[in-house]
Design a protein around this motif. Structure first.
Motif, mmCIF file in Angstrom:
data_model
loop_
_atom_site.group_PDB
_atom_site.id
_atom_site.type_symbol
_atom_site.label_atom_id
_atom_site.label_comp_id
_atom_site.label_asym_id
_atom_site.label_seq_id
_atom_site.Cartn_x
_atom_site.Cartn_y
_atom_site.Cartn_z
ATOM 1 N N LEU A 32 143.168 -60.299 -45.802
ATOM 2 C CA LEU A 32 142.562 -61.101 -44.731
ATOM 3 C C LEU A 32 141.632 -60.169 -43.970
ATOM 4 O O LEU A 32 142.073 -59.131 -43.465
ATOM 5 C CB LEU A 32 143.642 -61.613 -43.786
ATOM 6 N N THR A 34 137.769 -59.788 -41.426
ATOM 7 C CA THR A 34 136.804 -60.443 -40.544
ATOM 8 C C THR A 34 135.429 -60.218 -41.156
ATOM 9 O O THR A 34 135.023 -59.074 -41.364
ATOM 10 C CB THR A 34 136.864 -59.869 -39.117
ATOM 11 N N HIS A 39 134.254 -64.456 -38.679
ATOM 12 C CA HIS A 39 135.270 -65.408 -39.116
ATOM 13 C C HIS A 39 136.248 -64.679 -40.031
ATOM 14 O O HIS A 39 135.855 -63.789 -40.785
ATOM 15 C CB HIS A 39 134.659 -66.580 -39.886
ATOM 16 N N SER A 40 137.505 -65.090 -40.002
ATOM 17 C CA SER A 40 138.455 -64.560 -40.971
ATOM 18 C C SER A 40 138.087 -65.082 -42.345
ATOM 19 O O SER A 40 137.612 -66.213 -42.492
ATOM 20 C CB SER A 40 139.882 -64.962 -40.614
ATOM 21 N N THR A 86 147.047 -70.600 -35.201
ATOM 22 C CA THR A 86 145.868 -69.768 -35.446
ATOM 23 C C THR A 86 146.056 -68.442 -34.729
ATOM 24 O O THR A 86 146.362 -68.419 -33.536
ATOM 25 C CB THR A 86 144.597 -70.468 -34.936
ATOM 26 N N ASN A 88 145.176 -63.841 -35.159
ATOM 27 C CA ASN A 88 144.623 -62.684 -35.857
ATOM 28 C C ASN A 88 145.760 -61.732 -36.171
ATOM 29 O O ASN A 88 146.820 -61.779 -35.530
ATOM 30 C CB ASN A 88 143.594 -61.950 -34.985
ATOM 31 N N LEU A 106 142.169 -70.862 -43.415
ATOM 32 C CA LEU A 106 141.169 -70.393 -42.460
ATOM 33 C C LEU A 106 140.725 -71.549 -41.574
ATOM 34 O O LEU A 106 140.377 -72.616 -42.087
ATOM 35 C CB LEU A 106 139.968 -69.809 -43.203
ATOM 36 N N ALA A 131 146.457 -57.433 -44.093
ATOM 37 C CA ALA A 131 145.881 -58.227 -43.003
ATOM 38 C C ALA A 131 145.129 -57.295 -42.057
ATOM 39 O O ALA A 131 145.735 -56.464 -41.385
ATOM 40 C CB ALA A 131 146.975 -58.985 -42.255
ATOM 41 N N ASP A 133 142.238 -58.722 -40.250
ATOM 42 C CA ASP A 133 141.358 -59.595 -39.452
ATOM 43 C C ASP A 133 141.799 -59.558 -37.984
ATOM 44 O O ASP A 133 142.241 -60.536 -37.423
ATOM 45 C CB ASP A 133 141.321 -61.016 -40.002
ATOM 46 N N THR A 134 141.623 -58.401 -37.363
ATOM 47 C CA THR A 134 142.074 -58.206 -35.982
ATOM 48 C C THR A 134 141.127 -58.833 -34.957
ATOM 49 O O THR A 134 141.454 -58.896 -33.778
ATOM 50 C CB THR A 134 142.246 -56.706 -35.666
ATOM 51 N N GLY A 138 140.317 -65.797 -36.694
ATOM 52 C CA GLY A 138 141.717 -65.765 -37.089
ATOM 53 C C GLY A 138 142.027 -66.618 -38.301
ATOM 54 O O GLY A 138 141.140 -67.165 -38.953
ATOM 55 N N HIS A 139 143.305 -66.718 -38.592
ATOM 56 C CA HIS A 139 143.804 -67.489 -39.726
ATOM 57 C C HIS A 139 145.046 -68.260 -39.283
ATOM 58 O O HIS A 139 145.599 -68.000 -38.225
ATOM 59 C CB HIS A 139 144.128 -66.568 -40.912
#
Length: 183
Positions: A32, A34, A39-40, A86, A88, A106, A131, A133-134, A138-139
């Motif tokens: 995952l 960014t 966007h994730s 949702t 991050n 997503l 992961a 996507d900080t 988010g996801h």
């Protein structure tokens, strides 16, 4: 004692992701991330360093992949039918699902709501995810089964500590599994 537990959890994480012993094998994992639009997104990563062959008692001859500079390991029991909403990744981390099922989607469809915008991570040998996507949109993670899902979250000390990788493809890895594997 904490270092021993952390080491044991890290060995367990690598063990579930490793399926064959070979010096020319590389670990692939769904990640995952960014993207440039904040966007994730899901990607299939292949780590640059090859797996090595263990010479340690109890695992001698097995394929291994070391993740250096990780911090505490968190063991989590997620209730059945749980919706994580949702979010991050709180920090760049390895997430290994030991049991259960995680469905990652997503909130902003990067690929038009195709299968590239979701990942089904089955707990066990294929339950490996990176992961990072900080930031961004988010996801969403849901756990759709009637049984709890058990995971290990293993944060990297920083994004710079994520091992070198190349992007194999956009979307989750599909070479036989959605999680981690040696290729």
């Amino acid at each position: 004692m904490n270092r021993l537990l952390h080491f044991a959890a890290l060995v367990a994480t690598v063990a579930v992701a490793v399926k064959a012993a070979s010096n020319s094998s590389y670990l692939q994992a769904t990640a995952l991330v960014t993207n440039a639009q904040n966007h994730s997104a899901l990607q299939c990563w292949q780590f640059t360093d090859p797996a090595t062959v263990s010479s340690e008692a109890g695992t001698s001859g097995s394929a291994t992949f070391a993740f250096a500079n990780t911090t505490e390991t968190i063991y989590t029991v997620i209730p059945a039918r749980f919706n994580g909403g949702t979010h991050n990744a709180p920090v760049p981390q390895i997430v290994t699902f030991l049991s259960g099922l995680a469905h990652i989607t997503l909130p902003v469809a990067v690929h038009g709501n195709s299968t590239l915008d979701e990942a089904w991570i089955v707990g066990g040998a294929d339950g490996f995810l990176i992961a990072v996507d900080t930031g961004g949109t988010g996801h969403i993670t849901t756990y759709p089964t009637d049984q709890p899902t058990v995971s290990l979250q293993i944060p990297f000390a920083s994004m710079e500590d994520v091992p070198a990788y190349s992007v194999v493809s956009e979307g989750p890895c599909h070479s036989g599994t959605s999680g981690g594997q040696l290729v």
